[in-house]
Design a protein around this motif. Structure first.
Motif, mmCIF file in Angstrom:
data_model
loop_
_atom_site.group_PDB
_atom_site.id
_atom_site.type_symbol
_atom_site.label_atom_id
_atom_site.label_comp_id
_atom_site.label_asym_id
_atom_site.label_seq_id
_atom_site.Cartn_x
_atom_site.Cartn_y
_atom_site.Cartn_z
ATOM 1 N N LEU A 71 37.300 37.185 54.109
ATOM 2 C CA LEU A 71 37.450 36.924 52.681
ATOM 3 C C LEU A 71 36.085 36.837 51.993
ATOM 4 O O LEU A 71 35.203 36.088 52.440
ATOM 5 C CB LEU A 71 38.194 35.605 52.466
ATOM 6 C CG LEU A 71 39.667 35.600 52.888
ATOM 7 C CD1 LEU A 71 40.187 34.176 53.021
ATOM 8 C CD2 LEU A 71 40.500 36.376 51.885
ATOM 9 N N GLY A 72 35.928 37.585 50.941
ATOM 10 C CA GLY A 72 34.716 37.495 50.129
ATOM 11 C C GLY A 72 33.535 38.266 50.681
ATOM 12 O O GLY A 72 32.426 38.176 50.139
ATOM 13 N N ASP A 105 42.689 42.007 43.302
ATOM 14 C CA ASP A 105 41.811 43.136 43.604
ATOM 15 C C ASP A 105 42.185 44.425 42.896
ATOM 16 O O ASP A 105 41.309 45.182 42.491
ATOM 17 C CB ASP A 105 41.788 43.399 45.114
ATOM 18 C CG ASP A 105 40.955 42.374 45.853
ATOM 19 O OD1 ASP A 105 40.418 41.474 45.178
ATOM 20 O OD2 ASP A 105 40.849 42.483 47.077
ATOM 21 N N SER A 265 23.114 46.203 53.586
ATOM 22 C CA SER A 265 23.070 46.648 52.189
ATOM 23 C C SER A 265 24.018 45.814 51.332
ATOM 24 O O SER A 265 25.024 45.283 51.815
ATOM 25 C CB SER A 265 23.493 48.128 52.111
ATOM 26 O OG SER A 265 23.693 48.518 50.775
ATOM 27 N N PRO A 267 27.067 45.855 49.086
ATOM 28 C CA PRO A 267 28.131 46.873 49.138
ATOM 29 C C PRO A 267 28.162 47.785 47.917
ATOM 30 O O PRO A 267 28.668 48.900 47.998
ATOM 31 C CB PRO A 267 29.417 46.042 49.244
ATOM 32 C CG PRO A 267 29.048 44.659 48.857
ATOM 33 C CD PRO A 267 27.604 44.485 49.153
ATOM 34 N N LYS A 337 39.339 33.410 43.353
ATOM 35 C CA LYS A 337 39.117 34.614 42.532
ATOM 36 C C LYS A 337 40.239 34.762 41.522
ATOM 37 O O LYS A 337 41.358 34.286 41.720
ATOM 38 C CB LYS A 337 38.993 35.869 43.391
ATOM 39 C CG LYS A 337 40.206 36.208 44.227
ATOM 40 C CD LYS A 337 39.962 37.484 45.023
ATOM 41 C CE LYS A 337 41.082 37.744 45.991
ATOM 42 N NZ LYS A 337 40.910 38.972 46.766
HETATM 43 N N1 LIG Z 1 24.555 38.446 46.180
HETATM 44 C C1 LIG Z 1 25.461 39.259 46.707
HETATM 45 N N2 LIG Z 1 26.749 39.163 46.288
HETATM 46 C C2 LIG Z 1 27.657 39.996 46.845
HETATM 47 C C3 LIG Z 1 27.306 40.941 47.836
HETATM 48 N N3 LIG Z 1 28.436 41.591 48.202
HETATM 49 C C4 LIG Z 1 29.450 41.090 47.474
HETATM 50 N N4 LIG Z 1 28.983 40.124 46.646
HETATM 51 C C5 LIG Z 1 29.777 39.306 45.722
HETATM 52 O O1 LIG Z 1 30.700 38.546 46.492
HETATM 53 C C6 LIG Z 1 31.903 38.345 45.771
HETATM 54 C C7 LIG Z 1 33.103 38.798 46.598
HETATM 55 O O2 LIG Z 1 33.067 40.208 46.728
HETATM 56 P P1 LIG Z 1 34.399 41.083 46.916
HETATM 57 O O3 LIG Z 1 33.981 42.495 46.972
HETATM 58 O O4 LIG Z 1 35.415 40.710 45.923
HETATM 59 O O5 LIG Z 1 34.848 40.558 48.345
HETATM 60 P P2 LIG Z 1 36.189 40.950 49.153
HETATM 61 O O6 LIG Z 1 35.792 41.118 50.573
HETATM 62 O O7 LIG Z 1 36.865 42.103 48.516
HETATM 63 O O8 LIG Z 1 37.031 39.645 48.954
HETATM 64 P P3 LIG Z 1 38.605 39.459 49.336
HETATM 65 O O9 LIG Z 1 39.328 40.675 48.851
HETATM 66 O O10 LIG Z 1 38.992 38.233 48.637
HETATM 67 O O11 LIG Z 1 38.648 39.319 50.808
HETATM 68 C C8 LIG Z 1 31.744 39.125 44.464
HETATM 69 O O12 LIG Z 1 31.296 38.232 43.465
HETATM 70 C C9 LIG Z 1 30.646 40.127 44.778
HETATM 71 O O13 LIG Z 1 29.901 40.503 43.635
HETATM 72 C C10 LIG Z 1 25.927 41.015 48.257
HETATM 73 O O14 LIG Z 1 25.504 41.796 49.132
HETATM 74 N N5 LIG Z 1 25.068 40.145 47.637
#
Ligand SMILES: Nc1nc2c(ncn2[C@@H]2O[C@H](COP(=O)(O)OP(=O)(O)OP(=O)(O)O)[C@@H](O)[C@H]2O)c(=O)[nH]1
Length: 482
Positions: A71-72, A105, A265, A267, A337
């Motif tokens: 998650l996240g 999402d 990186s 993402p 979220k």
């Molecule tokens: N600083 C930073 N923030 C990041 C990075 N990757 C993702 N985020 C932030 O982390 C948060 C979660 O990112 P998501 O892409 O929604 O994560 P997810 O894996 O899809 O989350 P779930 O679908 O809930 O499992 C967002 O606010 C992104 O902008 C990174 O490399 N650096």
């Protein structure tokens, strides 16, 4: 007299024990039966998929990348990057699976796709693909149904498919499904498994001793890593290179999946040529066969609260509320979220939280589809309002580590207090309480290697592949490989 009473009591207890034992056996039999039936349906559907594909031998094959990660970790951000990049020139179909009854999402994805890149987004709510699920149609079946549907769609309409698992998914069963020999003859081909790892929080779920104590190990994280062809290490910007930083996380990840390629990186800027079209599975000489017995290690141990908001919230009150929630629940709050309606703002306010950190921003692209419906929001019932939602997912466990379990009534009333002029309302759409632990899905029987026909337990896959890659590089296999 007393003796007679004693005999009655013993007889009574024995009767109760017998009834409890019988109920337990019956319940187990029913569960096993429903699982068998489900597997039969899965087998039939994958056979159907092959037949349909065989009817069009010239149709192009669609590569599938399975995007997984806790998650996240950044999965949706990566999907948006793919969909907004013009360079690859692909039309991408996206299948997302969210943990929790309300999907956030899909709103965050659809709004960001550049025209032409996105062929379709399908959301499977409230699930983990590894589980048999409580509903008649499991998530695995959901994938198969979608793939079957897509064989009916003109294959020139899309070139690639991304499947995003829920953050609490053990992707083993999905990889299994996609790797079966029926699938190998279908229109779809598994290209690779990309596992995202949140470098700033992974130590909470996987042992990274240099970064502090492991509060609650999540077996899903270990499985997501074990299946990875590529690990995308995200959020290294948040931890830096100091001791216990990026290097320590990389070491732990390397240990968990010695065979995978690690890419570091954000993402949103990930080098897509290292993630898509890598043909990792076709190059594998070892194909999956089922382990005997349960394969999925998904353990719930998580609680979800989905709140739907009717009417607008005051921004400053919401910000204070969010801050209070993440400070109170830092240890257990895996995810927070949502997309919310703010007083005086046309754009949606996107909230993103992971453990102790929460951010919010207005986003023009998100909820453009609901802007019109917001105008007649007063005439709508809160439970109908799909556009203003907040999802919280937290770990559960005994105090002191998990002293602050989510309290949906308290969350509801305190969020409601953020509503403009006390108007509007917040409803709890759904809570998933711990204890409703789903059963792990047993493997599909009778599978065999496409190449050699041998049956090979899935757990050996990572090891065998690790050995193969190490041998290709001319190195020695690390210790601990079977
Ligand atoms: N600083 C930073 N923030 C990041 C990075 N990757 C993702 N985020 C932030 O982390 C948060 C979660 O990112 P998501 O892409 O929604 O994560 P997810 O894996 O899809 O989350 P779930 O679908 O809930 O499992 C967002 O606010 C992104 O902008 C990174 O490399 N650096």
């Amino acid at each position: 007299m007393a003796g007679g009473l004693g005999v009655d009591l013993v007889g009574g207890y024995a009767g109760v024990v017998a009834v409890v034992a019988l109920s337990f056996v019956v319940a187990q039999c029913l569960v096993l039966l429903s699982q068998r039936l489900r597997f039969r349906r899965v087998m039939q559907k994958s056979a159907e998929l092959t037949q349909k594909s065989a009817a069009e031998p010239d149709a192009k094959r669609i590569p599938i990348t399975l995007v997984t990660g806790f998650l996240g970790a950044g999965k949706t951000t990566l999907l948006n990057h793919v969909l907004s990049s013009a360079d690859h020139g692909l039309r991408v179909a996206v299948l997302i699976n969210e943990f929790g009854a309300v999907s956030v999402d899909h709103r965050l994805i659809a709004g960001h796709a550049t025209s032409g890149a996105l062929a379709d987004v399908v959301v499977m709510k409230n699930g983990c693909m590894c589980c048999s699920g409580d509903s008649p149609g499991s998530e695995l079946e959901g994938i198969l149904n979608k793939l079957l549907e897509m064989t009916a769609v003109d294959s020139s309409l899309y070139d690639y498919m991304l499947i995003e698992t829920s953050g609490l998914a053990d992707p083993t069963a999905v990889v299994h499904l996609l790797f079966r020999h029926e699938m190998a003859r279908s229109r779809f081909v598994l290209d690779g498994v990309v596992t995202l790892v949140d470098a700033s929080n992974v130590h909470r779920h996987l042992a990274v001793p240099e970064r502090g104590p492991l509060v609650r190990p999540r077996p899903e994280v270990a499985r997501q890593l074990a299946l990875a062809d590529v690990v995308l290490l995200t959020k290294t910007d948040a931890i830096g290179d100091a001791p216990g930083g990026r290097e320590a996380v990389e070491r732990a990840v390397r240990e968990a999946c010695p065979a995978a390629t690690i890419v570091v990186s954000h993402p949103a800027r990930a080098p897509l040529e290292q993630l898509l079209g890598i043909d990792a599975f076709r190059r594998r000489r070892v194909h999956l066969a089922p382990e005997r017995g349960p394969t999925a290690v998904h353990t719930l141990g998580a609680q979800t609260v989905c709140l739907r908001v009717r009417g607008a919230l005051t921004l400053s009150a919401l910000q204070a509320w969010l801050q209070r929630v993440v400070v109170t629940h830092e240890a257990e709050l895996y995810r927070l979220k949502g997309t919310l309606s703010i007083a005086g703002e046309r754009r949606r306010f996107v909230v993103q939280g992971v453990h102790g950190e929460v951010r919010g921003h207005f986003d023009e692209a998100v909820g453009a589809d609901v802007a019109a419906s917001a105008q007649d929001a007063t005439s709508r019932q809160p439970e109908d309002d799909e556009s203003s939602v907040l999802v919280l997912i937290a770990s559960t466990g005994p105090p002191p580590d998990f002293a602050h379990q989510l309290d949906e009534a308290e969350l509801q009333s305190s969020l409601q207090a953020c509503a403009l002029d006390g108007e509007g309302s917040v409803v709890v759409v759904r809570t998933d309480k711990p204890g409703a632990t789903r059963r792990a899905a047993p493997a599909l029987d009778g599978d065999e290697c496409v190449d050699c026909g041998d049956e090979q337990p899935l757990k050996k896959l990572a090891h065998t592949e690790a050995r193969a890659r190490i041998a290709r590089r001319g190195g020695a296999a690390p210790s601990g490989l079977a």
